[in-house]
Design a protein around this motif. Sequence first.
Motif, mmCIF file in Angstrom:
data_model
loop_
_atom_site.group_PDB
_atom_site.id
_atom_site.type_symbol
_atom_site.label_atom_id
_atom_site.label_comp_id
_atom_site.label_asym_id
_atom_site.label_seq_id
_atom_site.Cartn_x
_atom_site.Cartn_y
_atom_site.Cartn_z
ATOM 1 N N SER A 30 41.248 45.166 38.025
ATOM 2 C CA SER A 30 41.329 46.277 38.692
ATOM 3 C C SER A 30 40.012 46.468 39.569
ATOM 4 O O SER A 30 40.178 47.687 40.316
ATOM 5 N N ASN A 31 39.249 45.787 39.598
ATOM 6 C CA ASN A 31 38.192 45.753 40.390
ATOM 7 C C ASN A 31 38.371 45.574 41.873
ATOM 8 O O ASN A 31 38.596 44.385 42.417
ATOM 9 N N ASN A 32 38.301 46.622 42.545
ATOM 10 C CA ASN A 32 38.844 46.497 44.105
ATOM 11 C C ASN A 32 37.758 45.498 44.802
ATOM 12 O O ASN A 32 38.033 44.715 45.805
ATOM 13 N N TYR A 33 36.584 45.998 44.691
ATOM 14 C CA TYR A 33 35.579 44.930 45.444
ATOM 15 C C TYR A 33 34.642 44.343 44.546
ATOM 16 O O TYR A 33 34.166 44.704 43.633
ATOM 17 N N MET A 34 34.275 43.016 45.201
ATOM 18 C CA MET A 34 33.475 42.234 44.524
ATOM 19 C C MET A 34 32.866 41.573 45.490
ATOM 20 O O MET A 34 33.558 40.822 46.635
ATOM 21 N N GLY A 35 31.576 41.369 45.382
ATOM 22 C CA GLY A 35 30.696 40.728 46.576
ATOM 23 C C GLY A 35 29.823 39.788 46.088
ATOM 24 O O GLY A 35 29.282 40.066 44.907
ATOM 25 N N TRP A 36 28.998 39.013 47.105
ATOM 26 C CA TRP A 36 28.074 38.453 46.910
ATOM 27 C C TRP A 36 26.850 38.650 47.933
ATOM 28 O O TRP A 36 27.272 38.902 49.044
ATOM 29 N N TYR A 37 25.800 38.604 47.342
ATOM 30 C CA TYR A 37 24.497 39.104 48.393
ATOM 31 C C TYR A 37 23.447 38.279 47.910
ATOM 32 O O TYR A 37 23.428 37.370 46.949
ATOM 33 N N ARG A 38 22.429 38.291 48.996
ATOM 34 C CA ARG A 38 21.258 37.268 48.568
ATOM 35 C C ARG A 38 19.815 37.935 49.171
ATOM 36 O O ARG A 38 20.014 38.939 49.895
ATOM 37 N N GLN A 39 19.024 37.515 48.568
ATOM 38 C CA GLN A 39 17.641 38.075 48.793
ATOM 39 C C GLN A 39 16.611 36.890 49.061
ATOM 40 O O GLN A 39 16.317 36.114 48.164
ATOM 41 N N ALA A 40 16.060 36.576 50.367
ATOM 42 C CA ALA A 40 15.279 35.706 50.475
ATOM 43 C C ALA A 40 13.780 36.239 50.239
ATOM 44 O O ALA A 40 13.591 37.594 50.259
ATOM 45 N N PRO A 41 12.833 35.299 50.069
ATOM 46 C CA PRO A 41 11.423 35.870 49.550
ATOM 47 C C PRO A 41 11.007 36.764 50.847
ATOM 48 O O PRO A 41 11.006 36.420 52.161
ATOM 49 N N GLY A 42 10.408 38.075 50.394
ATOM 50 C CA GLY A 42 9.944 38.670 51.315
ATOM 51 C C GLY A 42 10.946 39.460 52.117
ATOM 52 O O GLY A 42 10.517 40.370 53.068
ATOM 53 N N LYS A 43 12.197 39.417 51.996
ATOM 54 C CA LYS A 43 13.290 40.048 52.832
ATOM 55 C C LYS A 43 13.987 40.758 51.791
ATOM 56 O O LYS A 43 13.922 40.944 50.750
ATOM 57 N N GLN A 44 14.837 41.827 52.434
ATOM 58 C CA GLN A 44 15.731 42.663 51.901
ATOM 59 C C GLN A 44 16.935 41.944 51.364
ATOM 60 O O GLN A 44 17.399 41.116 52.117
ATOM 61 N N ARG A 45 17.585 42.493 50.439
ATOM 62 C CA ARG A 45 18.802 42.041 50.048
ATOM 63 C C ARG A 45 19.853 42.165 51.096
ATOM 64 O O ARG A 45 19.895 43.313 51.905
ATOM 65 N N GLU A 46 20.735 41.163 51.194
ATOM 66 C CA GLU A 46 21.727 41.230 52.194
ATOM 67 C C GLU A 46 23.001 40.920 51.784
ATOM 68 O O GLU A 46 22.892 39.939 51.024
ATOM 69 N N TRP A 47 23.932 41.372 52.334
ATOM 70 C CA TRP A 47 25.252 41.092 52.076
ATOM 71 C C TRP A 47 25.794 39.628 52.658
ATOM 72 O O TRP A 47 25.459 39.302 53.844
ATOM 73 N N VAL A 48 26.461 39.000 51.895
ATOM 74 C CA VAL A 48 26.912 37.398 52.415
ATOM 75 C C VAL A 48 28.577 37.544 52.517
ATOM 76 O O VAL A 48 29.050 37.097 53.427
ATOM 77 N N ALA A 49 29.297 38.041 51.485
ATOM 78 C CA ALA A 49 30.780 37.970 51.229
ATOM 79 C C ALA A 49 31.214 38.886 50.619
ATOM 80 O O ALA A 49 30.532 39.332 49.645
ATOM 81 N N ASN A 50 32.485 39.217 50.811
ATOM 82 C CA ASN A 50 33.312 40.150 49.562
ATOM 83 C C ASN A 50 34.503 39.767 49.557
ATOM 84 O O ASN A 50 35.452 39.349 50.686
ATOM 85 N N ILE A 51 35.313 40.387 48.317
ATOM 86 C CA ILE A 51 36.695 39.794 48.507
ATOM 87 C C ILE A 51 37.435 41.018 47.822
ATOM 88 O O ILE A 51 36.795 41.617 46.741
ATOM 89 N N TRP A 52 38.496 41.536 48.336
ATOM 90 C CA TRP A 52 39.181 42.634 47.840
ATOM 91 C C TRP A 52 40.211 42.469 46.628
ATOM 92 O O TRP A 52 40.658 40.935 46.467
ATOM 93 N N GLN A 53 40.672 43.341 46.106
ATOM 94 C CA GLN A 53 41.576 42.858 45.020
ATOM 95 C C GLN A 53 42.910 42.311 45.639
ATOM 96 O O GLN A 53 43.737 41.455 45.052
ATOM 97 N N ASN A 54 43.327 42.208 46.964
ATOM 98 C CA ASN A 54 44.474 41.797 47.365
ATOM 99 C C ASN A 54 44.173 40.622 47.848
ATOM 100 O O ASN A 54 45.100 39.745 48.490
ATOM 101 N N GLY A 55 42.955 40.015 47.903
ATOM 102 C CA GLY A 55 42.589 38.674 48.338
ATOM 103 C C GLY A 55 41.807 38.629 49.459
ATOM 104 O O GLY A 55 41.409 37.531 50.042
ATOM 105 N N PHE A 56 41.815 39.728 50.421
ATOM 106 C CA PHE A 56 41.342 39.916 51.801
ATOM 107 C C PHE A 56 39.815 39.733 51.574
ATOM 108 O O PHE A 56 39.244 39.973 50.589
ATOM 109 N N THR A 57 39.328 38.851 52.485
ATOM 110 C CA THR A 57 37.865 38.270 52.284
ATOM 111 C C THR A 57 37.169 38.886 53.850
ATOM 112 O O THR A 57 37.698 38.963 54.685
ATOM 113 N N ASN A 58 35.760 38.913 53.527
ATOM 114 C CA ASN A 58 34.844 39.264 54.498
ATOM 115 C C ASN A 58 33.605 38.474 54.666
ATOM 116 O O ASN A 58 33.246 38.223 53.376
ATOM 117 N N TYR A 59 32.974 38.170 55.501
ATOM 118 C CA TYR A 59 31.971 37.486 55.624
ATOM 119 C C TYR A 59 30.838 37.771 56.645
ATOM 120 O O TYR A 59 31.353 38.170 57.733
#
Length: 115
Positions: A30-59
């Motif tokens: 039932s979780n509509n949104y799930m995503g991956w993020y990353r944080q490089a040393p000395g940098k802010q966390r950034e979004w990498v990709a996400n997937i919606w409940q219906n399978g649609f993805t963004n990168y």
Amino acid sequence: QVQLVESGGGLVQAGGSLRLSCAASRSIFSNNYMGWYRQAPGKQREWVANIWQNGFTNYADSAKGRFTISRDNAKNTIYLQMNSLKPEDTGVYYCQTVTDGLVYWGQGTQVTVSS
């Protein structure tokens, strides 16, 4: 409450591949949104990709064509397949989900890409 546990990180040479997993403590169906993020040393966390409940993805532009996000609702797990890795992909990778209006993060898994 949802607990997320990432795994699959490690040390890999440039051009190599890794598959990250994020296991949730309860059903993510039932979780509509799930995503991956990353944080490089000395940098802010950034979004990498996400997937919606219906399978649609963004990168993110940096991930397009190289990374693939997927989800297995039966296993309460999402994945991030990373190919053609570059040294700039180095960082701690986190998964995130939003449910019942609350944001949950995993503890992260380290990815190091050597040149």
